[in-house]
Design an enzyme around this catalytic site. Structure first.
Site, mmCIF file in Angstrom:
data_model
loop_
_atom_site.group_PDB
_atom_site.id
_atom_site.type_symbol
_atom_site.label_atom_id
_atom_site.label_comp_id
_atom_site.label_asym_id
_atom_site.label_seq_id
_atom_site.Cartn_x
_atom_site.Cartn_y
_atom_site.Cartn_z
ATOM 1 N N LEU A 1 -1.933 -6.703 1.666
ATOM 2 C CA LEU A 1 -1.765 -6.700 3.108
ATOM 3 C C LEU A 1 -0.563 -5.871 3.534
ATOM 4 C CD1 LEU A 1 -2.763 -7.835 5.823
ATOM 5 C CD2 LEU A 1 -1.214 -9.782 5.479
ATOM 6 N N ASP A 2 -0.818 -4.853 4.364
ATOM 7 C CA ASP A 2 0.227 -3.956 4.877
ATOM 8 C C ASP A 2 1.027 -3.303 3.756
ATOM 9 O OD1 ASP A 2 -0.431 -4.421 7.547
ATOM 10 O OD2 ASP A 2 0.827 -6.208 7.641
ATOM 11 N N GLY A 3 0.398 -3.135 2.576
ATOM 12 C CA GLY A 3 1.113 -2.561 1.441
ATOM 13 C C GLY A 3 0.558 -1.230 0.975
#
Length: 299
Positions: A242-244
């Site tokens: 996530l969001d990485g």
């Protein structure tokens, strides 16, 4: 409104009929630029732009973007790709050629916040995003009238915890074979691996740069409480983390103690819409190469 824009089909400019872009990534070694340039020259192509970058001349990765003109490109493209494979094998290249007359097809996913969607539609209408927007998908009906005024299909697919799997399956059915890039324009749902896998490095998301410092709900309120002096936004490719995913573009703006939560949100929305539009533009112009969890952006 221009009829091409109304129909969702921007006209192909004359020069685009015979222009293409080649993207290359491979282990660095002597002779790569010479081999590519010689190959294009032998096939009658004229290089109009060339960019390259090496992570380390001794054992690092090499990245190259070449834009070239070639008469009868459509008729010769298959032969060009076949002939280039020998060079690609020699240098262990990952590569592709993108003709400019084959415009990328976009799908935009959005929830209730409209600022990023509006920016993309404005830039598309103005011709600054040289792509075709195939559809907008939303888990809310709010933006239907606005989107359809551009002649773009709008699909409302509600998402609840109980229907999320079925909703994503419906999204996949709409997207399959119809889009090259998915843009999450403040789409407030977590995308599952079932959607990520077929569109690896072809889903772009935007989020405020407070992550991971201000995770969870009300990030601007958290930032205000901490008295931050800089706020920003990050556009990145979506991965299972996530969001990485690989970061494409970021921007920031200074703020002060005089800016309340509402003002921080206003400033943040402006940064988000600009950063996302840049990232989308660079993707459709074939300016981005992904290596591991980083990007090389020839902008």
């Amino acid at each position: 409104m221009d009829t091409h824009v109304k129909s969702g089909l921007l006209p192909v400019k004359e020069y685009q009929q015979h222009r293409a872009r080649m993207l290359i990534s491979c282990p660095d070694s002597p002779g790569i630029v010479a081999a590519v340039s010689h190959f294009l020259h032998e096939h009658g192509a004229n290089i109009v732009q060339s960019d390259q970058y090496t992570m380390d001349p001794e054992g690092g990765m090499f990245f190259m973007r070449v834009e070239f003109d070639l008469n009868d490109l459509s008729g010769r493209l298959m032969g060009i790709k076949s002939d280039f494979q020998e060079i690609a094998d020699k240098f262990q290249m990952e590569w592709n050629i993108f003709p400019l007359n084959e415009k990328k097809k976009l799908a935009i996913l959005v929830s209730k916040e409209d600022h990023c969607l509006v920016e993309l539609l404005w830039q598309w209408q103005a011709g600054d995003l040289d792509a075709d927007i195939s559809m907008v998908i939303s888990n809310h009906p709010d933006m239907r009238e606005y989107v359809e005024s551009f002649g773009i299909p709008y699909h409302h697919i509600p998402v609840t915890p109980d229907t999320k799997k079925e909703a994503e399956q419906r999204q996949l059915e709409l997207l399959n074979g119809n889009v090259d890039l998915i843009v999450l324009a403040r789409y407030m749902q977590i995308v599952s691996p079932a959607l990520i896998q077929p569109y690896r490095n072809r889903i772009i998301n935007i989020h405020h740069s407070f992550l991971p410092a201000f995770v969870g709900g009300k990030p601007y309120a958290q930032a205000y409480d901490r008295g931050v002096k800089i706020i920003g936004a990050t556009a990145h490719y979506v991965t299972e983390e996530l969001d990485g995913g690989p970061i494409i573009e970021q921007d920031v703006q200074r703020v002060s103690h005089r800016d309340n939560v509402s003002e921080l949100k206003r400033i943040g929305r402006t940064i988000e819409r600009v950063v996302l539009a840049r990232a989308v533009k660079w993707h459709i112009e074939d300016r981005i190469l992904v290596h591991q969890n980083k990007t090389v952006v020839f902008n």
